[in-house]
Design a protein around this motif. Sequence first.
Motif, PDB file in Angstrom:
ATOM      1  N   LEU A   1       5.493  -9.285   1.476  1.00 16.11           N
ATOM      2  CA  LEU A   1       6.066  -9.690   0.352  1.00 16.11           C
ATOM      3  C   LEU A   1       5.654  -9.592  -1.058  1.00 16.11           C
ATOM      4  N   PHE A   2       4.405  -9.381  -1.063  1.00 12.09           N
ATOM      5  CA  PHE A   2       3.775  -9.208  -2.299  1.00 12.09           C
ATOM      6  C   PHE A   2       4.187  -7.990  -3.195  1.00 12.09           C
ATOM      7  N   GLU A   3       4.470  -7.009  -2.203  1.00 13.57           N
ATOM      8  CA  GLU A   3       4.894  -5.726  -2.721  1.00 13.57           C
ATOM      9  C   GLU A   3       6.247  -5.991  -3.340  1.00 13.57           C
TER      10      GLU A   3
ATOM     11  N   ASN B   1       1.559   2.650   5.649  1.00  7.47           N
ATOM     12  CA  ASN B   1       2.897   2.623   4.964  1.00  7.47           C
ATOM     13  C   ASN B   1       2.900   1.838   3.394  1.00  7.47           C
ATOM     14  N   PHE B   2       2.102   1.056   3.358  1.00 10.94           N
ATOM     15  CA  PHE B   2       1.947   0.145   2.444  1.00 10.94           C
ATOM     16  C   PHE B   2       1.146   1.123   1.389  1.00 10.94           C
ATOM     17  N   CYS B   3       0.119   1.531   1.667  1.00 11.53           N
ATOM     18  CA  CYS B   3      -0.822   2.273   0.712  1.00 11.53           C
ATOM     19  C   CYS B   3       0.046   3.766   0.161  1.00 11.53           C
ATOM     20  N   SER B   4       0.743   4.201   1.165  1.00 11.78           N
ATOM     21  CA  SER B   4       1.652   5.480   0.860  1.00 11.78           C
ATOM     22  C   SER B   4       2.759   5.032  -0.419  1.00 11.78           C
ATOM     23  N   ARG B   5       3.223   3.901  -0.201  1.00 14.12           N
ATOM     24  CA  ARG B   5       4.185   3.585  -1.120  1.00 14.12           C
ATOM     25  C   ARG B   5       3.627   3.420  -2.549  1.00 14.12           C
ATOM     26  N   VAL B   6       2.430   2.745  -2.513  1.00 13.40           N
ATOM     27  CA  VAL B   6       1.542   2.527  -3.537  1.00 13.40           C
ATOM     28  C   VAL B   6       1.336   3.947  -4.464  1.00 13.40           C
ATOM     29  N   VAL B   7       0.928   4.979  -3.733  1.00 11.55           N
ATOM     30  CA  VAL B   7       0.713   6.347  -3.977  1.00 11.55           C
ATOM     31  C   VAL B   7       2.132   6.928  -4.702  1.00 11.55           C
ATOM     32  N   LYS B   8       3.094   6.636  -4.159  1.00 14.27           N
ATOM     33  CA  LYS B   8       4.368   7.085  -4.677  1.00 14.27           C
ATOM     34  C   LYS B   8       4.878   6.381  -6.208  1.00 14.27           C
TER      35      LYS B   8
END
Length: 808
Positions: free
Chosen positions: A41-43, A81-88
Amino acid sequence: MTQNNIALQTLANKLKSLCDKKGREKDLSKTTPILHQMGLLFEQRYEENGIELDLIRGAGLLNAALVRQPKNMKIKQDLDNFCSRVVKMAKANKLSADLVEVSNEVAVQIKEMRVGAEKDLNALKKIPFNTEITLKEVQMQSDKVRDINVLQQIIFIQFADIMEFISNQCVEILREPPCQFTMAGMGSLARKEVTPYSDFESIVVLEEGVQHRENYDEILNYFRWHSVLFQIILVNLKETVLRFLAIPYLNDDSVEGGDWFYDAHTPCGICPDGFAAHACKNPLGRQEPTKNKPWITELIKPVSLMIAYLKTDQQLKNGYYLADVLTRTCYIAGNETVYNEFVEKVEAKLLENKKFTLQQNLESMNRSLIEFKSFERLKNVLTCNNCDIKRMIYRGITMIIAYLGKLYFTLSSSCFDMIQELEQKQIIDKIDGHLLSYAVAVACQVRLKLYSSKDSQHDILGTEYFYNDTDQSILKELISILGEKSLVDYFQITHSVQEALQDEDNIHSPKLNIKYPQHRLFTLLHLFKQNEQVIAKWEQYKETSLDKNVHADEILIRETVASAYESMGLYEEALHVTEWFKLKHFQDADDQCALEIAKVNAEIQKGEILCDNAQYKEAVGLMDQLKPKIPSLPIPETSKHSLLREAEKLTHDCKDKLLQTEEALVCSIAMLEHCENDAKELKHDIIKVNALLRCAFDFKALKKNNKAIKKANEGLQICLKDKIHMELTCICYTILGVCYLENQKYQQALESFVTQLFLLHKHAPKDIRADKMKERLPALIAFCHGEVGGKDEVNIDDIIQKVDETFL
């Protein structure tokens, strides 16, 4: 409030219902899924408000969930997946970058650093005890200074290399930086006192002039994402305790009651500096204004704008501590030319602000001298359940050396280098330099050893409760780390320099005059149970230092020597030492107050020796003569109450031995009255509990159980409130249980006995007294259980397991 925030609040409320009163999780299988959901949720929260800290918080929550359930593949996949989205989100060039894998590489490097440091620490030798200082001992002290200094340098290089590796990885993932920059370390890393478990305080300084470019916002955005990636890589090490992230709804100290969650499961190690408003020593800085800290503070700036934080108005606005840490930095990554320009301008600004900075340093130093009184903290350890090594030992000397460096405008960063520079400037002499360096080495060693033994940044020695003050388990643990000699020397040196800095004339003189009072050494030897060394030192002292006039130093020495003789059962020798004031006169008329107090203490001490030797009537007679004299003495009222309390305590204990219970009760009530007028501190609370227990025992002996219950309950409330003494807590429950039992209030008696048994099993050491209490309690519990209608057979193990450890 948005739907996302409502969902987070709902989850936080659910989590709170699954925690005890201290915010600790009771069932990880139920709390882990909540942390997992909150992380995701913090994302979404970041997408709503654009605050980058929320992405790091999200990573922190997901890693915390993984710490609790390391084999949970769903959490692992969600973190990936969270880390991958942050990179994007960062619009990185290398979209395939795996932040978790980078963290794993970093973890390997950290493990190598820790193993190497532990090996070097274990190779250090303890210095044996001698009352005389020998050339061999001085050489061993010098060797320790050299070895610790070298070890700290090695850890500094390895730690800085690891941080540079992470920074380079972030650059590789993003793309080439849009301008020249440098990442600089602060805090213990900059002081070269970093440990393999320290947090990382840092700033990003940009090349000067970049603020005038059209794409300045884009440049800042690049380094914000660099910082996000950097800190997520650190968080993925799974050593970031959640409270450091100041997570809304869990640990938000800007809201009343908002800081309630206690993360007792994530180990504390290498992590970003905390996000609380008073911390934020990382490039992203303080992004969320609070009532007390309403200013946004970003630590990604070009040289001149970063230097602006050193201006006097900015120091007052943002807090002096930010300006303070900015003045001591070290190069980590990026362009060294930018770093050198920053350092040069910092030094120039310090000279420009010299008058203001000096005043700030003096004020800060005076606050630290009050807060980090090492000798007072050591004495309190004898009556506390635990101690904070960082505050009691490490900061006790390193903070003082740091302030000395600032007062005399040294340019060095490490304490060892500052001391050397102070020597070169002839502020201190070579002997003082050697001793101060040795104290710093001891402080660094104890912190490194403690962290290494706990495999985390864990500053607390001791347990939740301290069973009895004769055990001195904290001192034993300290001694096992360093040895008695190094500890005695440390406190002697540290106390001396702290006292020297309390003399304003001394501070402003061209040369600092540090005195090492003899009486402190005697006291320290006695505290560390080195009574034979006390006597040996006393024999040396008598041959070299005694004369017809008694100095204040000698008063304290004689009190300590008498206590040492008494501890060894040498009562005649102890009595002889207490007769000093009849044989000599006091030299300094200005110290008549100290003399009068010392005289009374000597008489009380003589009475204690008589009592220990079973001469109860003689001790009572001595106190009966002494007590009427105390109120008319020319000493402070608090001192009068303190002395009268001790005299009444001794009289009570003798009357009790003589079976004169009613007269003993009069003494215990008088003790309580004097407690109310004495100093208010932790030790005072223990004294008050002791007085209340004496009253309770006296009332119990006189068959006045209700009054005994009242006094025992008063004592118990103090024990539970401050968790000051495990044995006293058990004694309170003993009195309550027995009195309730005699009053046929079996339910209350049962609760008292059960709680006492639980405490003994959980917290008491294995000694004869504790074992006897444990043996006696099951029968009492079984009897009370039957009286309240219990039909099943009592299972003590089940009872202990069912009592909630957070009953306090």
